[in-house]
Design a protein around this motif. Structure first.
Motif, PDB file in Angstrom:
ATOM      1  N   THR A  15       0.894  -0.847  -0.232  1.00 45.15           N
ATOM      2  CA  THR A  15      -0.361   0.128   0.324  1.00 45.15           C
ATOM      3  C   THR A  15       0.420   0.935  -0.193  1.00 45.15           C
ATOM      4  N   ILE A  17       3.984   1.646  -1.298  1.00 43.65           N
ATOM      5  CA  ILE A  17       4.201   1.782  -2.704  1.00 43.65           C
ATOM      6  C   ILE A  17       3.558   2.060  -3.506  1.00 43.65           C
ATOM      7  N   GLY A  18       2.457   2.400  -3.842  1.00 43.35           N
ATOM      8  CA  GLY A  18       0.661   2.777  -4.647  1.00 43.35           C
ATOM      9  C   GLY A  18       0.483   3.670  -4.154  1.00 43.35           C
ATOM     10  N   VAL A  20       3.127   6.479  -2.618  1.00 45.56           N
ATOM     11  CA  VAL A  20       3.924   6.726  -3.524  1.00 45.56           C
ATOM     12  C   VAL A  20       3.961   7.170  -4.674  1.00 45.56           C
ATOM     13  N   LEU A  21       3.460   5.984  -5.431  1.00 44.11           N
ATOM     14  CA  LEU A  21       3.078   6.077  -6.950  1.00 44.11           C
ATOM     15  C   LEU A  21       2.178   7.064  -6.951  1.00 44.11           C
ATOM     16  N   LEU A  22       0.930   7.355  -6.132  1.00 41.70           N
ATOM     17  CA  LEU A  22      -0.079   8.207  -7.225  1.00 41.70           C
ATOM     18  C   LEU A  22       0.284   9.242  -6.442  1.00 41.70           C
ATOM     19  N   GLN A  23       1.080   9.688  -6.193  1.00 47.81           N
ATOM     20  CA  GLN A  23       1.194  11.573  -5.815  1.00 47.81           C
ATOM     21  C   GLN A  23       2.207  11.909  -6.823  1.00 47.81           C
ATOM     22  N   LYS A  24       1.266  13.132  -6.201  1.00 46.87           N
ATOM     23  CA  LYS A  24       2.596  13.869  -7.701  1.00 46.87           C
ATOM     24  C   LYS A  24       3.755  14.146  -7.945  1.00 46.87           C
ATOM     25  N   SER A  25       4.216  14.483  -8.740  1.00 46.08           N
ATOM     26  CA  SER A  25       5.295  14.530  -8.824  1.00 46.08           C
ATOM     27  C   SER A  25       5.899  16.392  -8.836  1.00 46.08           C
ATOM     28  N   THR A  52       0.642   8.395   3.519  1.00 40.70           N
ATOM     29  CA  THR A  52       2.142   7.711   3.127  1.00 40.70           C
ATOM     30  C   THR A  52       2.662   7.694   4.638  1.00 40.70           C
TER      31      THR A  52
END
Length: 131
Positions: A15, A17-18, A20-25, A52
């Motif tokens: 969860t 990892i998911g 962190v990957l969903l957050q806006k760069s 997170t």
């Protein structure tokens, strides 16, 4: 107990990892951030960052719990034997140990060289043999 904590730990990791990957760069280091995505509002960013943070705390706590559980059953061990070995006297009279009669390693090497030199040379090429 340890298996349950490992399963919870792995679910937190997946969860996290998911999330962190969903957050806006926001750094734009790869030049990909800044576009309008399906999660572009400010409230969603706060929710993702708080989720997170909570998952990171859960990851930290389950890691500590797993390390404590791993060391819970471990007993201290020493490479030095704790029981003293008993020094018993031999049953018969003590006899002095005589030095070996064959000589040292150099003498055995010389003897093997002499044996190899005393063997006759083969007449022609031969296949190697195991000794």
């Amino acid at each position: 107990m340890q298996t349950v904590v490992i399963v919870i730990h792995l679910m937190i990791v997946a969860t996290l990892i998911g999330m962190v990957l969903l957050q806006k760069s926001e750094g734009g280091g790869l030049g990909m951030g800044g576009g309008a995505g399906f999660m572009s509002s400010r409230g969603t960013a706060n929710l993702l960052s708080r989720t997170t943070a909570v998952l990171a705390v859960g990851f930290f706590l389950t890691s500590l719990l797993l390390s404590w559980l791993a060391s819970y059953d471990r007993k201290p061990a020493s490479i030095i034997p704790t029981e003293p070995t008993s020094q018993s006297q031999p049953a018969g009279p003590a006899t002095p140990i005589s030095p070996p009669q064959g000589g040292g390693i150099l003498d055995s090497l010389r003897k093997s060289d002499e044996r190899q030199q005393s063997q006759p040379e083969p007449a022609g090429p031969q296949a190697p043999r195991s000794q």
